[in-house]
Design a protein around this motif. Structure first.
Motif, PDB file in Angstrom:
ATOM      1  N   MET A  76      -2.499   9.610  16.399  1.00 21.01           N
ATOM      2  CA  MET A  76      -2.941   9.916  15.041  1.00 21.01           C
ATOM      3  C   MET A  76      -4.424  10.275  15.069  1.00 21.01           C
ATOM      4  O   MET A  76      -5.227   9.574  15.658  1.00 21.01           O
ATOM      5  N   SER A  77      -4.792  11.356  14.433  1.00 20.96           N
ATOM      6  CA  SER A  77      -6.185  11.797  14.411  1.00 20.96           C
ATOM      7  C   SER A  77      -7.021  10.885  13.543  1.00 20.96           C
ATOM      8  O   SER A  77      -6.563  10.360  12.527  1.00 20.96           O
ATOM      9  N   MET A  78      -8.317  10.711  13.945  1.00 18.36           N
ATOM     10  CA  MET A  78      -9.232   9.887  13.154  1.00 18.36           C
ATOM     11  C   MET A  78      -9.468  10.476  11.775  1.00 18.36           C
ATOM     12  O   MET A  78      -9.879   9.795  10.859  1.00 18.36           O
ATOM     13  N   ALA A  79      -9.197  11.809  11.651  1.00 15.49           N
ATOM     14  CA  ALA A  79      -9.410  12.448  10.351  1.00 15.49           C
ATOM     15  C   ALA A  79      -8.309  12.084   9.369  1.00 15.49           C
ATOM     16  O   ALA A  79      -8.462  12.236   8.166  1.00 15.49           O
ATOM     17  N   GLU A  80      -7.176  11.618   9.889  1.00 19.67           N
ATOM     18  CA  GLU A  80      -6.071  11.272   9.007  1.00 19.67           C
ATOM     19  C   GLU A  80      -6.404  10.026   8.207  1.00 19.67           C
ATOM     20  O   GLU A  80      -7.118   9.142   8.660  1.00 19.67           O
ATOM     21  N   LYS A  81      -5.846   9.969   6.995  1.00 20.54           N
ATOM     22  CA  LYS A  81      -6.121   8.861   6.086  1.00 20.54           C
ATOM     23  C   LYS A  81      -4.944   7.894   6.064  1.00 20.54           C
ATOM     24  O   LYS A  81      -3.780   8.295   6.222  1.00 20.54           O
ATOM     25  N   ILE A  82      -5.270   6.616   5.882  1.00 15.47           N
ATOM     26  CA  ILE A  82      -4.236   5.600   5.675  1.00 15.47           C
ATOM     27  C   ILE A  82      -4.519   4.898   4.355  1.00 15.47           C
ATOM     28  O   ILE A  82      -5.660   4.881   3.864  1.00 15.47           O
ATOM     29  N   SER A  83      -3.482   4.339   3.756  1.00 11.32           N
ATOM     30  CA  SER A  83      -3.620   3.639   2.471  1.00 11.32           C
ATOM     31  C   SER A  83      -3.572   2.132   2.705  1.00 11.32           C
ATOM     32  O   SER A  83      -2.673   1.620   3.387  1.00 11.32           O
ATOM     33  N   VAL A  84      -4.545   1.430   2.141  1.00 18.41           N
ATOM     34  CA  VAL A  84      -4.612  -0.031   2.256  1.00 18.41           C
ATOM     35  C   VAL A  84      -4.409  -0.635   0.869  1.00 18.41           C
ATOM     36  O   VAL A  84      -5.128  -0.298  -0.077  1.00 18.41           O
ATOM     37  N   THR A  85      -3.415  -1.503   0.753  1.00 19.65           N
ATOM     38  CA  THR A  85      -3.098  -2.160  -0.517  1.00 19.65           C
ATOM     39  C   THR A  85      -3.586  -3.605  -0.470  1.00 19.65           C
ATOM     40  O   THR A  85      -3.379  -4.310   0.522  1.00 19.65           O
ATOM     41  N   PHE A  86      -4.229  -4.047  -1.561  1.00 17.74           N
ATOM     42  CA  PHE A  86      -4.823  -5.381  -1.622  1.00 17.74           C
ATOM     43  C   PHE A  86      -3.984  -6.303  -2.512  1.00 17.74           C
ATOM     44  O   PHE A  86      -3.106  -5.825  -3.258  1.00 17.74           O
ATOM     45  N   PRO A  87      -4.222  -7.619  -2.456  1.00 15.05           N
ATOM     46  CA  PRO A  87      -3.382  -8.566  -3.204  1.00 15.05           C
ATOM     47  C   PRO A  87      -3.306  -8.314  -4.704  1.00 15.05           C
ATOM     48  O   PRO A  87      -2.314  -8.665  -5.344  1.00 15.05           O
ATOM     49  N   ASP A  88      -4.355  -7.720  -5.304  1.00 12.71           N
ATOM     50  CA  ASP A  88      -4.321  -7.463  -6.743  1.00 12.71           C
ATOM     51  C   ASP A  88      -3.542  -6.206  -7.108  1.00 12.71           C
ATOM     52  O   ASP A  88      -3.465  -5.817  -8.277  1.00 12.71           O
ATOM     53  N   GLY A  89      -2.937  -5.568  -6.102  1.00  9.62           N
ATOM     54  CA  GLY A  89      -2.145  -4.371  -6.342  1.00  9.62           C
ATOM     55  C   GLY A  89      -2.907  -3.070  -6.212  1.00  9.62           C
ATOM     56  O   GLY A  89      -2.299  -1.989  -6.171  1.00  9.62           O
ATOM     57  N   SER A  90      -4.239  -3.134  -6.140  1.00 12.23           N
ATOM     58  CA  SER A  90      -5.039  -1.919  -5.983  1.00 12.23           C
ATOM     59  C   SER A  90      -4.940  -1.412  -4.554  1.00 12.23           C
ATOM     60  O   SER A  90      -4.570  -2.153  -3.633  1.00 12.23           O
ATOM     61  N   SER A  91      -5.278  -0.145  -4.353  1.00 13.63           N
ATOM     62  CA  SER A  91      -5.236   0.414  -3.005  1.00 13.63           C
ATOM     63  C   SER A  91      -6.387   1.396  -2.824  1.00 13.63           C
ATOM     64  O   SER A  91      -6.922   1.948  -3.798  1.00 13.63           O
TER      65      SER A  91
ATOM     66  N   GLU B 117      -8.021   4.443   0.276  1.00 15.26           N
ATOM     67  CA  GLU B 117      -7.755   5.191   1.498  1.00 15.26           C
ATOM     68  C   GLU B 117      -8.941   5.072   2.455  1.00 15.26           C
ATOM     69  O   GLU B 117     -10.100   5.023   2.026  1.00 15.26           O
ATOM     70  N   TYR B 118      -8.600   4.998   3.748  1.00 15.51           N
ATOM     71  CA  TYR B 118      -9.619   4.891   4.805  1.00 15.51           C
ATOM     72  C   TYR B 118      -9.188   5.777   5.963  1.00 15.51           C
ATOM     73  O   TYR B 118      -7.982   6.044   6.147  1.00 15.51           O
ATOM     74  N   PRO B 119     -10.147   6.223   6.789  1.00 11.24           N
ATOM     75  CA  PRO B 119      -9.756   6.929   8.008  1.00 11.24           C
ATOM     76  C   PRO B 119      -8.958   6.003   8.925  1.00 11.24           C
ATOM     77  O   PRO B 119      -9.269   4.819   9.056  1.00 11.24           O
ATOM     78  N   ALA B 120      -7.911   6.531   9.536  1.00  6.84           N
ATOM     79  CA  ALA B 120      -7.142   5.736  10.506  1.00  6.84           C
ATOM     80  C   ALA B 120      -8.084   5.241  11.595  1.00  6.84           C
ATOM     81  O   ALA B 120      -8.966   5.970  12.054  1.00  6.84           O
ATOM     82  N   GLY B 121      -7.889   3.977  12.000  1.00 11.94           N
ATOM     83  CA  GLY B 121      -8.746   3.382  13.016  1.00 11.94           C
ATOM     84  C   GLY B 121      -9.931   2.618  12.454  1.00 11.94           C
ATOM     85  O   GLY B 121     -10.749   2.081  13.209  1.00 11.94           O
ATOM     86  N   THR B 122     -10.037   2.527  11.117  1.00 12.48           N
ATOM     87  CA  THR B 122     -11.139   1.784  10.497  1.00 12.48           C
ATOM     88  C   THR B 122     -10.963   0.294  10.782  1.00 12.48           C
ATOM     89  O   THR B 122      -9.899  -0.270  10.485  1.00 12.48           O
ATOM     90  N   PRO B 123     -11.982  -0.390  11.331  1.00 11.13           N
ATOM     91  CA  PRO B 123     -11.865  -1.836  11.557  1.00 11.13           C
ATOM     92  C   PRO B 123     -11.756  -2.588  10.232  1.00 11.13           C
ATOM     93  O   PRO B 123     -12.309  -2.159   9.204  1.00 11.13           O
ATOM     94  N   LEU B 124     -11.065  -3.703  10.266  1.00  8.90           N
ATOM     95  CA  LEU B 124     -10.889  -4.514   9.067  1.00  8.90           C
ATOM     96  C   LEU B 124     -12.229  -4.953   8.480  1.00  8.90           C
ATOM     97  O   LEU B 124     -12.368  -5.059   7.256  1.00  8.90           O
ATOM     98  N   MET B 125     -13.214  -5.223   9.318  1.00  6.49           N
ATOM     99  CA  MET B 125     -14.518  -5.634   8.819  1.00  6.49           C
ATOM    100  C   MET B 125     -15.130  -4.545   7.931  1.00  6.49           C
ATOM    101  O   MET B 125     -15.751  -4.834   6.906  1.00  6.49           O
ATOM    102  N   GLU B 126     -14.957  -3.287   8.316  1.00  6.70           N
ATOM    103  CA  GLU B 126     -15.490  -2.196   7.503  1.00  6.70           C
ATOM    104  C   GLU B 126     -14.747  -2.085   6.179  1.00  6.70           C
ATOM    105  O   GLU B 126     -15.334  -1.737   5.149  1.00  6.70           O
ATOM    106  N   VAL B 127     -13.467  -2.388   6.191  1.00  7.30           N
ATOM    107  CA  VAL B 127     -12.699  -2.401   4.941  1.00  7.30           C
ATOM    108  C   VAL B 127     -13.255  -3.485   4.012  1.00  7.30           C
ATOM    109  O   VAL B 127     -13.464  -3.253   2.822  1.00  7.30           O
TER     110      VAL B 127
END
Length: 640
Positions: A1-16, A18-28
């Motif tokens: 998967m290219s670093m330019a590709e985006k992934i969706s991250v959903t949080f406990p409150d239901g919000s989401s 997008e971040y570049p694939a490969g983003t460390p959790l700390m940066e999120v």
């Protein structure tokens, strides 16, 4: 998967987001807030715990865990255990490492040192841990092949780690964590770096067999705890000291309530004052149950093996039971009261018009506990369960469960206990079909929700014959104790062929509830003793008033005061010793007696008493009759 590709991250409150694939959790975490990035310790990603330096490669649900979360505290303290192991290896080269998990309120690590650790060694280890924390070493994860891991730990002389690896199934991935020069076998996760750890305290050292088996070598286990703030550590240490001061075993001896002897380990002896306390609790229990339509019964302590085989206890609970032989037959001392209640119900036919039938029993039960887990009144081998068994129509289940919930709530309010509720589901070792368990669990859940109670699910902790609701009360030190229980049972009525005659004239199967409120009278007394630090409310206090004449010439009036008190049903005693009044007062306070009545010349002349309370001190002189009325009101209201 290219670093330019985006992934969706959903949080406990239901919000989401997008971040570049490969983003460390700390940066999120940092993208949400700098505070979250500072406080986050690990993350739960699609239900799996992960380190914050792990990259996200695909869409995921993410929850960041801080010290406020139970799992966050476990990660924090497990990381501290690794730091302790690193400090030990620096200070004591050649020490072999076993395991080091997080536990409730802390952590431990088992070591095989060349020489036993001393209290002075703990101080040195703690100091070296502080150096490691200041160095802010990153926790780095690596996955190894089985051969690589075995070679690494064999070369390091870490035999226990080698044994753990060899026992792992071949398909289980092997991971290690490194901080600085230290490497340990571990699945993780861990905090990002040692600098995240702040306030650390090593508590004690004890012996522990490798893997808990006395056949293995005795290791040295160092216990410790850690917190993100020194103030939190100080508060925890204060609570520990306060818990020692309130230890019911210590207070039980000082207040002459109970004792445990070598002739009966795990079998408590109640003294006269302890019996007063116990009898008051039982009196309260009886009064409240009579109000709610319960009928009290008493069943035998020893019953035939055939009964326990039929109930399932012989198969599922035999290791906890005591046995005897009578007239060439096998018998067991009852570990539970339910089969006896069932026999009473089964003794005659019942109509649907009689149900629900609520049978209550203060039943003495015996359970075999290992000597190492016995602890005062909290863990004993015989105790009195305040049991009740309710036999009902299927249509009455929800109403009856709600009634028990309300009863438990009323009881705990009397003692000032807040509580939380857990719903415990089917254990691995259980009787009955999945459908029956689902129906029973659903009925308990429906009752909890109808009552508006928040609850957590405790997977796999139900009784072998049914799911249960557990009530965990909280004492004055913030500790929780599991006491009340409601167990819904569709299985015992089936096993014992229990029936009632329905409206159609046919036989039908009743449903059964097992429930306790105190849980164990003995254990509840231990909890109360520590909760009140032995200063029981007046209605429970073994001695409610001590009369203290100032001098010998005041003893006559003091005896009249005593007669007035005892005549009103107040538990009172006279201290007529030839001692100074200050000494008498201090001794009465040490005995946690709620009220002291000092009698001197003025009191004898005016028909009054000088009242002292054990905590508020001097309350002034009041007429004796007024004091009696006031105390009787306090006792009647069960003020705490």
């Amino acid at each position: 998967m290219s670093m330019a590709e985006k992934i969706s991250v959903t949080f406990p409150d239901g919000s989401s987001r997008e971040y570049p694939a490969g983003t460390p959790l700390m940066e999120v975490a940092q993208s949400i807030s700098s505070r979250l990035a500072r406080e986050a310790l690990a993350a739960r990603v699609d239900g799996r715990l992960m380190d914050l330096n792990r990259p996200l490669e695909k869409d995921a649900s993410v929850q960041f865990l801080t010290f406020e979360h139970e799992e966050g505290r476990q990660v924090y303290r497990h990381s501290t255990a690794h730091v302790m192991a690193q400090a030990v290896q620096r200070l004591f080269p050649g020490t072999r490492l076993a395991i080091g998990p997080a536990i409730a309120d802390g952590f431990y690590y088992d070591f095989d040192p060349q020489e036993p650790f001393t209290p002075e060694d703990l101080a040195k280890i703690e100091k070296e841990m502080e150096n490691i924390i200041k160095a802010d070493l990153p926790f780095e994860r690596a996955e190894l092949s089985r051969a690589e891991a075995l070679a690494m730990f064999r070369e390091a002389g870490q035999d226990y780690k080698v044994e753990l690896i060899e026992d792992l199934p071949p398909e289980v991935p092997i991971s290690v964590y490194r901080q600085g020069e230290f490497v340990d076998l571990c699945t993780g996760p861990h905090v990002p770096s040692t600098g995240r750890l702040k306030a650390v305290k090593l508590m004690s050292v004890a012996g522990a067999y490798w893997r808990g088996s006395e056949k293995n070598k005795m290791l040295q286990r160092i216990y410790g705890t850690s917190f993100p703030k020194k103030a939190m550590l100080d508060e925890y240490l204060f609570r520990l000291e306060e818990a020692k001061r309130r230890d019911h075993r210590k207070l039980g001896a000082e207040l002459d309530l109970f004792s445990i002897h070598d002739e009966g380990p795990g079998f408590p002896f109640f003294h006269p004052k302890g019996m007063i306390l116990r009898n008051e609790l039982e009196k309260f229990w009886r009064e409240e149950h009579q109000k709610r339509g319960y009928q009290e019964i008493r069943t035998p302590v020893i019953l035939s093996r055939n009964l326990w085989e039929r109930s399932g206890h012989w198969e599922h609970y035999r290791e906890n039971m005591y046995f005897t032989r009578i007239d060439d037959g096998d018998y067991a001392v009852k570990p539970m009261n339910c089969p006896g209640s069932i026999l009473i119900y089964k003794n005659r036919l019942h109509s649907y018009r009689e149900l629900p039938i609520r049978l209550a029993e203060l039943g003495l039960v015996h359970r075999h506990e290992l000597s190492g887990v016995l602890h005062g009144l909290m863990r004993v081998r015989c105790f009195t369960q305040d049991d009740a068994h309710i036999f009902m129509l299927p249509s009455q289940v929800k109403e009856e469960i709600i009634g028990v919930i309300e009863l438990v709530d009323d009881f705990y309010r009397v003692f000032g206990f807040p509580y939380h509720v857990e719903l415990s589901t089917r254990p691995e070792k259980a009787m009955g079909s999945d459908e029956t368990w689902e129906m029973a669990t659903g009925a308990l859940r429906d009752a909890l929700e109808a009552r508006g109670l928040d609850y957590r699910v405790n997977e796999g902790d139900g009784a072998f014959y049914g799911p249960k609701i557990d009530f965990h009360l909280q004492d004055s030190l913030g500790r929780t104790w599991q006491c009340g229980t409601i167990q819904l049972d569709f299985l015992m009525p089936e096993k014992f062929d229990l029936t009632y005659i329905g409206e159609d004239g046919q036989k039908h199967r009743p449903v059964m509830i097992h429930r306790v409120v105190f849980g164990s009278i003995e254990r509840f007394i231990g909890i109360l003793t520590e909760h009140f630090a032995g200063a029981f409310p007046a209605w429970l206090a073994p001695v409610q008033v001590r009369v203290l004449p100032i001098a010998d010439r005041h003893a006559g009036y003091a005896r009249k005061v005593l007669d007035c008190l005892t005549g009103a049903g107040i538990r009172a005693e006279l201290d007529a010793r030839n001692e100074k009044i200050g000494y008498k007062i201090r001794e009465a306070q040490a005995q946690k007696i709620p009220y002291m009545l000092v009698t001197g010349d003025k009191e004898a002349e005016n028909g009054t008493v000088a009242v002292r309370h054990r905590t508020t001190g001097d309350m002034g002189a009041i007429p004796l009759g007024g004091f009696v009325d006031k105390l009787l009101d306090e006792i009647k209201s069960k003020a705490y």
